[in-house]
Design an enzyme around this catalytic site. Structure first.
Site, short mmCIF file in Angstrom:
data_model
loop_
_atom_site.label_atom_id
_atom_site.label_comp_id
_atom_site.label_asym_id
_atom_site.label_seq_id
_atom_site.Cartn_x
_atom_site.Cartn_y
_atom_site.Cartn_z
CG LEU A 187 -1.70 -1.25 1.55
CD1 LEU A 187 -2.58 -1.03 2.79
CD2 LEU A 187 -2.57 -1.63 0.36
CB ALA A 208 3.85 3.20 -5.33
N GLY A 209 5.40 5.39 -2.77
CA GLY A 209 6.31 6.54 -2.64
C GLY A 209 7.75 6.02 -2.68
N GLY A 218 7.80 2.60 -0.73
CA GLY A 218 6.87 1.63 -1.31
C GLY A 218 7.32 1.16 -2.68
CB VAL A 223 12.06 3.01 15.60
CG1 VAL A 223 13.12 3.76 16.39
CG2 VAL A 223 10.69 3.18 16.23
CE LYS A 250 11.63 8.18 13.45
NZ LYS A 250 12.57 9.09 12.77
N GLY A 257 15.72 7.13 4.34
CA GLY A 257 16.15 6.79 2.99
C GLY A 257 15.31 5.66 2.43
N1 HSE Z 1 12.27 12.93 9.36
C1 HSE Z 1 12.86 11.73 9.82
C2 HSE Z 1 14.29 12.03 10.26
C3 HSE Z 1 12.84 10.67 8.75
O1 HSE Z 1 14.79 13.15 10.05
O2 HSE Z 1 14.92 11.15 10.83
C4 HSE Z 1 12.81 9.28 9.27
O3 HSE Z 1 11.76 9.01 10.10
#
Ligand code: HSE
Length: 437
Positions: A12, A14-15, A18, A133, A206, A308
């Site tokens: 779900l 496709a960025g 994805g 995370v 996180k 990434g």
């Molecule tokens: N915005 C987040 C960061 C990307 O700078 O770590 C990863 O969750």
């Protein structure tokens, strides 16, 4: 592939992540089948727009805008849409249909994780979220499984790469806060809404996930005490550097006790001073690291890329292989436990060391005056440094005061009294020191 059973997988979204996950599932189908012991068939990729440009091209016949139907055709649903809705409803639908779920959605897990895990458990399904995370860094599975027999006592973590990049530029290259943030923006490090990064919301989500796992307790993201990096100045970074510290945006989760000695958990995110020789101090650029302290294991450090497309896809694919193996071999999914039900302690009960920078009038008796404020506040002074700027004509000096561990509430009262004191021209900064024994 005929020797194998088949596991149907749906993606779900496709960025960046994805499309990478879907492309790798297609490219490495045979290799993954050998690892899993079953063919892994990508049955579809749900997208918002069929003709949107994508990081990885995907076969048109796999794309669909009908996510609701797609989730019912899969044994494993990989959710990479982000946000709460429609991700949550689609995951619920997938679980109710008996599918396992793999997600990288930190906001959703932080807000509704326990609810989704319980829903999955009721139907014998499992929810995997290693990518939620610190992207590629394996930390969910170590906390959930490897350390399940130990007692985690504290986690100090750099879980937001963009703010680490900004603070690192300020520390190592002397950039101003504005210049460092502009570079982070230019390199695409910041979220579409940079507030999520620089005000600490992303790190707080996180932290809540890490704390819930580490302490077997449901901890919502809004229970996390949060300060971002917007008040950190180049002067503070430089002053910290001269004193042998680095300023990092830390997620801190630790066991603590309340005023009556009852056990609780402290979960907080703020910019803090770390001794330059702490392992987290050498985490540069956009990297993440999670420093876990456990009773038997001692200190453990998990380090690597925290964002990434490829890096996050690595974690998603690891979870997908685990889920597929479980699908083939049977057995329980990975369970999370929230049996401990520890209370989250308010920030006022936290004890830590502080580093306070004051501008004071430069005349006899000022030091004694300031020391008196600390003493009356019950905050014990550990170090004092005085700097007078060259050519100073204002008759002021800078006092940098390090304290022994003190309660946050006592410290706040002391800072308020300092601000009111006639010898103090201004309280320039108050930073906590973390990472000490
Ligand atoms: N915005 C987040 C960061 C990307 O700078 O770590 C990863 O969750």
């Amino acid at each position: 592939m005929n020797d194998y059973r088949s596991v149907r997988v749906a993606v779900l979204g496709a960025g960046t992540v994805g499309s990478q996950v879907a492309a790798v599932l297609l490219e490495r189908r045979e290799e993954l089948a050998r690892r899993i012991g079953a063919d892994i068939e990508l049955v579809g990729v749900a997208v918002r727009r069929l003709d949107a440009p994508r990081d990885r091209e995907l076969p048109r016949e796999l794309l669909t805008t009908d996510a609701e139907s797609l989730v019912l055709r899969a044994d494993i649903v990989i959710e990479l849409m982000g946000g709460i809705e429609p991700a949550k409803s689609l995951i619920e639908r997938a679980i109710d249909g008996g599918a396992d779920v793999v997600t990288g959605n930190k906001a959703l897990i932080a807000a509704h994780g326990t609810e989704l895990f319980e829903r999955a458990e009721r139907v014998g399904a499992a929810v995997y979220y290693e990518a939620a995370v610190a992207a590629a860094i394996p930390i969910i599975r170590p906390l959930r499984e490897s350390l399940a027999g130990d007692n985690v006592t504290r986690i100090l973590a750099i879980v937001n790469g963009s703010t680490n990049f900004i603070l690192d530029r300020m520390h190592r290259f002397g950039d101003s806060a504005e210049a460092a943030q502009a570079t982070a923006l230019e390199l695409g490090y910041l979220e579409a809404d940079p507030t999520l990064d620089v005000e600490g919301y992303d790190a707080a989500q996180k932290a809540a996930i890490l704390a819930s796992l580490a302490f077997h307790t449901e901890i919502p993201a809004d229970a996390v005490y949060r300060e971002g990096i917007t008040s950190v100045t180049a002067d503070q970074v430089e002053s910290a550097r001269q004193a042998g510290y680095v300023i990092k945006l830390l997620a801190i989760v630790e066991k603590a006790v309340d005023a009556d000695g009852a056990a609780g958990v402290s979960v907080r995110v703020y910019p803090a001073l770390l001794n330059a020789d702490h392992p987290l101090a050498s985490v540069h650029g956009g990297n993440n690291a999670v420093f876990v302290e456990a009773e038997m294991a001692g200190p453990l450090m998990f380090y690597g890329a925290g964002a990434g497309g490829q890096e996050t896809a690595s974690a998603v694919l690891g979870d997908t292989v685990s889920a597929a193996r479980r699908h083939v071999a049977g057995g329980p999914g990975i369970a999370s436990s929230t049996h401990a039900e520890l209370p989250v302690l308010p920030i006022g009960l936290v004890r830590t060391r502080y580093y306070i920078t004051l501008t004071v009038t430069d005349r006899p008796g000022v030091l004694a005056d300031v020391a008196g404020v600390f003493s009356r506040g019950g905050v014990s002074v550990q170090t004092v440094r005085q700097d007078v700027a060259e050519g100073d004509t204002a008759g002021t000096a800078t006092l940098v005061i390090g304290t022994h561990a003190a309660g946050e509430a006592a410290l706040r009262e002391t800072v308020a009294a300092l601000a009111d004191n006639a010898s103090v021209v201004g309280v320039e900064s108050v930073l906590r020191v973390e990472g000490a024994e």
